[in-house]
Write a protein that holds these residues in place. Structure first.
Motif, PDB file in Angstrom:
ATOM      1  N   UNK A   1       0.903  -1.266  -0.042  1.00 41.62           N
ATOM      2  CA  UNK A   1      -0.176   0.276  -0.112  1.00 41.62           C
ATOM      3  C   UNK A   1       0.886   1.206   0.051  1.00 41.62           C
ATOM      4  N   UNK A   2       1.881   1.009   0.672  1.00 37.10           N
ATOM      5  CA  UNK A   2       2.840   2.451   0.766  1.00 37.10           C
ATOM      6  C   UNK A   2       3.326   2.584  -0.631  1.00 37.10           C
ATOM      7  N   UNK A   3       4.024   1.599  -1.127  1.00 37.34           N
ATOM      8  CA  UNK A   3       4.338   1.573  -2.713  1.00 37.34           C
ATOM      9  C   UNK A   3       3.389   2.121  -3.557  1.00 37.34           C
ATOM     10  N   UNK A   4       2.351   1.775  -3.480  1.00 34.89           N
ATOM     11  CA  UNK A   4       1.234   2.191  -4.550  1.00 34.89           C
ATOM     12  C   UNK A   4       0.895   3.701  -4.080  1.00 34.89           C
ATOM     13  N   UNK A   5       0.999   4.013  -2.993  1.00 33.62           N
ATOM     14  CA  UNK A   5       0.686   5.790  -2.557  1.00 33.62           C
ATOM     15  C   UNK A   5       1.987   6.403  -3.201  1.00 33.62           C
ATOM     16  N   UNK A   6       3.127   5.804  -3.081  1.00 32.36           N
ATOM     17  CA  UNK A   6       4.486   6.469  -3.533  1.00 32.36           C
ATOM     18  C   UNK A   6       4.592   6.522  -5.138  1.00 32.36           C
ATOM     19  N   UNK A   7       4.054   5.322  -5.633  1.00 36.34           N
ATOM     20  CA  UNK A   7       3.871   5.492  -7.116  1.00 36.34           C
ATOM     21  C   UNK A   7       2.785   6.351  -7.674  1.00 36.34           C
ATOM     22  N   UNK A   8       1.596   6.553  -6.989  1.00 36.20           N
ATOM     23  CA  UNK A   8       0.539   7.427  -7.347  1.00 36.20           C
ATOM     24  C   UNK A   8       1.278   8.926  -7.396  1.00 36.20           C
ATOM     25  N   UNK A   9       2.009   9.257  -6.280  1.00 42.22           N
ATOM     26  CA  UNK A   9       2.704  10.536  -6.134  1.00 42.22           C
ATOM     27  C   UNK A   9       3.498  10.849  -7.269  1.00 42.22           C
ATOM     28  N   UNK A  10       4.342  10.002  -7.506  1.00 37.95           N
ATOM     29  CA  UNK A  10       5.404   9.911  -8.557  1.00 37.95           C
ATOM     30  C   UNK A  10       4.740  10.092 -10.106  1.00 37.95           C
ATOM     31  N   UNK A  11       3.681   9.187 -10.147  1.00 41.62           N
ATOM     32  CA  UNK A  11       3.087   9.392 -11.375  1.00 41.62           C
ATOM     33  C   UNK A  11       2.277  10.721 -11.951  1.00 41.62           C
ATOM     34  N   UNK A  12       1.706  11.340 -10.445  1.00 45.13           N
ATOM     35  CA  UNK A  12       1.067  12.605 -10.613  1.00 45.13           C
ATOM     36  C   UNK A  12       2.115  13.569 -10.862  1.00 45.13           C
ATOM     37  N   UNK A  13       3.108  13.571 -10.485  1.00 45.06           N
ATOM     38  CA  UNK A  13       3.983  14.566 -10.324  1.00 45.06           C
ATOM     39  C   UNK A  13       4.977  14.518 -11.658  1.00 45.06           C
ATOM     40  N   UNK A  14       5.353  13.286 -12.063  1.00 49.10           N
ATOM     41  CA  UNK A  14       6.352  13.129 -13.255  1.00 49.10           C
ATOM     42  C   UNK A  14       5.679  12.593 -14.372  1.00 49.10           C
ATOM     43  N   UNK A  15       4.512  12.088 -14.624  1.00 52.79           N
ATOM     44  CA  UNK A  15       3.977  11.513 -15.271  1.00 52.79           C
ATOM     45  C   UNK A  15       4.478   9.942 -15.614  1.00 52.79           C
ATOM     46  N   UNK A  16       3.588   9.251 -15.995  1.00 56.94           N
ATOM     47  CA  UNK A  16       4.034   7.784 -16.081  1.00 56.94           C
ATOM     48  C   UNK A  16       5.363   7.582 -16.874  1.00 56.94           C
ATOM     49  N   UNK A  17       5.373   8.308 -18.052  1.00 55.81           N
ATOM     50  CA  UNK A  17       6.778   8.013 -19.021  1.00 55.81           C
ATOM     51  C   UNK A  17       7.792   8.559 -18.084  1.00 55.81           C
ATOM     52  N   UNK A  18       7.885   9.435 -17.390  1.00 56.82           N
ATOM     53  CA  UNK A  18       9.056  10.355 -16.644  1.00 56.82           C
ATOM     54  C   UNK A  18       9.471   9.391 -15.472  1.00 56.82           C
ATOM     55  N   UNK A  19       8.457   8.885 -14.755  1.00 61.20           N
ATOM     56  CA  UNK A  19       8.441   8.168 -13.389  1.00 61.20           C
ATOM     57  C   UNK A  19       9.431   7.100 -13.601  1.00 61.20           C
ATOM     58  N   UNK A  20       9.892   6.770 -12.363  1.00 62.54           N
ATOM     59  CA  UNK A  20      11.057   5.771 -12.156  1.00 62.54           C
ATOM     60  C   UNK A  20      10.645   4.853 -11.174  1.00 62.54           C
TER      61      UNK A  20
END
Length: 205
Positions: free
Chosen positions: A17-36
């Motif tokens: 759940x923590x990973x999913x939350x962190x991923x959501x924040x990363x995707x929202x901020x960077x976009x899926x393509x640029x997220x790592x």
């Protein structure tokens, strides 16, 4: 042993759940393509290698987030019973509210181009289609009941979601309209477009 296994399963679920939350924040901020995956791991103190213990890929993370946010919209909308119009109103309002108030909703809005790509991950496509089918079923039901005019349902669904998914991108809480007012406006516009006497309900697609 069973207690230990239960605790381990719970710890695993909490970490995921923590990973999913962190991923959501990363995707929202960077976009899926640029997220790592590296930056996603950094947000919660995990290495990229450790992430692979919980998830298989960046695509899996986005797919799960998409499934969760669309399920949440459907669950909130399902709390309202009544006519097709009343349930469609609830669906649109839930979509506007969840989309504009959650980081997962922002992910949906900010990454529509990825989710609609013809080469998109199969799991993206399944989640998107399931969500679209919920709205299509409401429109079909409204047409059959004479609440909505006869229209090509497929294009209507695409146009409606295009508008709904853009709201998290441009909505600002300090803008002219509150979120509740915006939801009312959006519901009104969409129902006005569906209003009118039916002609041939069986011509919908």
């Amino acid at each position: 042993m069973a207690v230990t296994d239960g605790r381990q399963a719970r710890r695993h679920e909490l970490r995921r759940e923590m990973i999913l939350r962190a991923a959501a924040e990363e995707f929202a901020l960077q976009g899926f393509v640029n997220a790592t995956l590296d930056r996603i791991g950094e947000r919660i103190g995990l290495s990229k290698a450790s992430l692979y213990y919980y998830v298989n890929s960046k695509e899996e993370l986005l797919a799960v987030i998409l499934e969760q946010v669309t399920s949440r919209i459907a669950e909130e909308a399902a709390q309202v019973e009544g006519s097709a119009e009343e349930r469609l109103r609830a669906f649109v309002r839930a979509h506007v509210t969840v989309g504009a108030t959650s980081v997962e909703g922002q992910v949906l809005g900010e990454n529509v181009n990825v989710l609609l790509d013809r080469e998109a991950h199969e799991r993206f496509a399944r989640a998107r289609q399931k969500h679209e089918q919920r709205l299509a079923a409401l429109i079909h039901e409204g047409v059959e009941a004479g609440e909505f005019r006869s229209l090509p349902v497929g294009p209507a669904v695409k146009l409606m979601f295009g508008a709904l998914n853009s709201i998290p991108v441009w909505f600002r809480p300090d803008g002219r309209l509150t979120l509740e007012q915006l939801a009312d406006e959006v519901v009104g516009w969409m129902l006005e477009g569906l209003a009118g006497p039916p002609t041939d309900p069986h011509s919908t697609t």
